[in-house]
Structures are given as C-alpha cells and as structure tokens.
Design an enzyme around this catalytic site. Structure first.
Site, PDB file in Angstrom:
ATOM      1  N   ASP A  11       4.830   0.536  -0.446  1.00  0.00           N
ATOM      2  CA  ASP A  11       4.019   0.069   0.684  1.00  0.00           C
ATOM      3  C   ASP A  11       2.571  -0.161   0.271  1.00  0.00           C
ATOM      4  OD1 ASP A  11       5.143   0.754   3.902  1.00  0.00           O
ATOM      5  OD2 ASP A  11       6.402   1.009   2.149  1.00  0.00           O
ATOM      6  N   PHE A  12       2.112   0.595  -0.699  1.00  0.00           N
ATOM      7  CA  PHE A  12       0.706   0.494  -1.081  1.00  0.00           C
ATOM      8  C   PHE A  12       0.446  -0.630  -2.082  1.00  0.00           C
ATOM      9  CE2 PHE A  12       1.531   4.992  -0.038  1.00  0.00           C
ATOM     10  CZ  PHE A  12       0.738   5.080   1.101  1.00  0.00           C
TER      11      PHE A  12
END
Length: 412
Positions: free
Chosen positions: A172-173
């Site tokens: 997600d990052f």
C-alpha cells in the site's frame, strides 16, 4: 496559484493506497470529496493508534495521517437512491477514484462506461488487488496478502525460520508512487486531447517492480533466491550490528575494499581483521558468521548514533536502525518539515506526513485535519451540488445522506 487548484476529485478510495494517492493531490490544491458510509466504515477508522487511547471512528491517528485537506461526505451506498447522488457528483468531477473489489462499482451502475455517458472526458482510476480480468480478478484482500503474492514475504526473514511479512500493508505504501504520476499523465493527456480514460491499476503488478532482481534471477538463471536475513549475496560485512542500549542497532555495509579498510581503521585495526581469511571480499563472505560475530563484539560497546557518524565520516556506509521516537525527532526530517502537526477534535494534536518531494515554486499546504465521518456532507451538498436545504434534509431523513453526529461534531 497552487499547482492542482481547480482539480476536482470524487474519492471512493479507502485504506492506505487510495487515501495516500489523493492526499498528494489535496496537498497541492485539488478539491477531494471523500465518500464514506457508517454502514461500512473505512478500515483505517478502526485502526490504532487512537486519540487518548480510546477507540472511535473519528479517533484514528492512522486515518488522520492520510486524509487531511479532504471533505468528508457521508453517503449510504446500500440505498438505491445513493447512485443518483453519485451521478450528480460525476458531472462536477474531473476524476473518480475507487479501489473496491472488481465488480462493486459495476453492480452499482457506476462503471467507467456509465460515468463516461454522464461526462465524456471523465477520468476513472481503479486500483484493485490483481487488476481487472483474469481468473483471480475478484480476489479481495489487503496489503499483507499482496506482500505474499508478490514474493516479498517469502524473501523476508532468516533462512532457518518461517517467512516474516514486511511491516504492515507494505505494498500500500509503494503503489501510490505509481498511481500519482499515472493519474497526472492521464490529466495531461486529457488537457491535450480532450479525452478521459479508465486507469486500471493492479497492485500486485506494481509491487512486482520492487522484486525485479529475484524475479529476473529465476527467469534468466532458474535460481530461486532464498531468505538471507540482512545479508547480501556477494558482500560482507553487510549486517545490522548490536550497539549500546536496549535494542539499538547500526547497519554497516562495506561494498568495496576501501570501505573495509576504513572500517578496520575505525575499529583500531584489530588483529583478527588482518587475518588472511578476511583479506578479500570473497574470503570475508566465506567466513561471514565469524566476521559478524567479531564485528558485533566490537559494536556492542558503541553508541549507535556516534558509531554511525564516525563511520560515515570515514566513508563507510552506516545507519542506525531508528525507533519510532528517533524518527519523530530526526533533525533531517524536522529541518525539511516532513511532519506537519494538526489539531483534530477526536485524535488531538498529531503529525501528518507531508509529500516526500519539494516543488521550487509551490508549497504543500494543510488547511484542515482529516474529516469526521460525514463532517462536510451538508456543506458539500450546498456548495458543490447546489442542493436546496429542504432536499438535503429529506435525503438525511431517508438515510441516504449521513452527517457527523459524533460527540466531537460540535468542535469541528
């Protein structure tokens, strides 16, 4: 003039990859209307840490970190008439974002073709686990699942232990670093051609870019890279070494003979480092266990930060394995203003991580903290959709629109 002023985003993104992406846009002037529902709260609203240590949908600092500058719009998507409200937004928006399981927006009648029928030049960004189409397209899940599917989990940890998943929803990052420039490219394309498009992001495929070396090793040479802890396949020393204090470590990596000799000088040229078995990179690699044991016996008497500075000054790559407290207090991050502190009625005073880049002619701006659930519903209906008061109230009474009814509402 802020770079993205005038850009209008109807935002169905949730969790991390989406809110982080639209967070960049909001920092630089875009109007982001974030659609949420109390019936199925955004995952991060239930994630710690919480303001005052008390759980609550408006108390998550995790959520607050990625949603500053956005309007909170409460809409009950389980109500059949909610779609009509969304379609009114589409006529206003430049971009519609969503990262639901494929098939969700289609079920609502809000797929790209339906949106394009309302606004021909609309840009839609969809970010799903595995992308649209294919046998596993509808597979739901979160970042830790993608870490496993991409091979990251299988390579994280030590060879004699079970795999260790990278911290949190790691993919997600990293995916927003692909999503943001892709969206900006689509906006530029529309500016030049007048045409919108549907951007279909596979989070798995984006994550695989960070696995290129082991993937190519397998594809080209048929060799499966194995877990190796902090070790490098060809370099030694290359490890995190214990230092003074509780759980403090300093990473050291000597990529050349010059760096190894500089490390030896800092260590005071111990007799063991002059032995033939440590004379070359290949020999050090062959005796890596003992090399790490002897190096660690020296580093454990050193202050981690002083050791890092001394080694860096000597030309040796080194860095402290910082704890969260150290990161917050880091002088470099503070000099660049990476943490922006905001006051939120439920979270309290908290840091927001600003964008990692600096523009020479425009500053990132933070005007208000992350919204409470439904905090701006009425304001958005009036100012963006042009709804009269009686229509807004009727939609609230019919449980189509949702407003902020939390104890903190009077403070917002």
């Amino acid at each position: 003039m802020r770079p993205l002023e005038g850009l209008k985003i109807l935002d169905f993104f949730w969790v991390v990859i989406g809110p982080m992406t639209t967070g960049y846009l909001a920092e630089y002037g875009a109007t982001v209307v974030r659609v949420e529902s109390q019936g199925r709260p955004e995952v991060l609203r239930t994630a710690p840490p919480f303001g005052g240590g008390e759980r609550g949908l408006n108390r998550s600092a995790y959520y607050a970190n990625y949603n500053a500058n956005k309007y909170g719009f409460g809409l009950n998507m389980s109500h059949p008439r909610a779609v009509d409200v969304v379609k009114r937004f589409v006529a206003w928006a430049d971009v519609v974002t969503e990262n639901f399981t494929p098939g969700t927006v289609e079920k609502w009648g809000l797929d790209y073709e339906s949106l394009r029928a309302i606004k021909p030049d609309i840009i839609m960004m969809s970010a799903s686990m595995l992308g649209r189409g294919g046998p596993y397209s509808r597979q739901p899940g979160f970042g830790p699942v993608l870490s496993s599917l991409s091979g990251m989990t299988g390579l994280t940890g030590w060879p004699d232990r079970a795999p260790s998943t990278p911290y949190g929803a790691y993919t997600d990052f990293v995916v927003p670093k692909f999503a943001l420039p892709t969206l900006l490219a689509a906006l530029d394309y529309r500016r030049r051609t007048g045409k919108g498009q549907h951007i279909d992001i596979s989070q798995l495929e984006a994550a695989l870019h960070f696995m290129a070396p082991p993937v190519m090793e397998m594809a080209n040479n048929g060799r499966e890279v194995q877990r190796a802890g902090n070790r490098h396949p060809a370099v030694a020393p290359h490890e995190a070494y214990p230092c003074q204090g509780e759980d403090y470590w300093c990473t050291i990596a000597c990529m050349s003979e010059a760096e190894w000799q500089a490390l030896c000088q800092v260590m005071g040229h111990p007799a063991w480092a002059q032995e033939e078995r440590f004379a070359t990179m290949s020999r050090r690699k062959a005796h890596e266990d003992e090399l790490n044991e002897r190096s660690g016996a020296w580093t454990k008497h050193q202050d981690a930060f002083e050791l890092m500075q001394t080694l860096q000054n000597a030309g040796v790559p080194a860095g402290v394995a910082l704890k969260n407290k150290d990161v917050i207090e880091d002088p470099q991050l503070n000099h660049r203003g990476h943490f922006v502190y905001m006051d939120h009625p439920g979270v309290g005073r908290h840091p927001v991580q600003r964008s990692e880049f600096r523009l020479s002619q425009a500053e990132a701006e933070f005007h208000w903290p992350a919204p409470n659930m439904g905090q701006h519903t009425v304001q958005v209906c009036k100012e963006i959709l042009g709804m009269p008061d009686d229509e807004i109230q009727a939609l609230i009474d019919e449980n189509i629109l949702e407003i902020d009814t939390s104890p903190e509402a009077s403070s917002t």
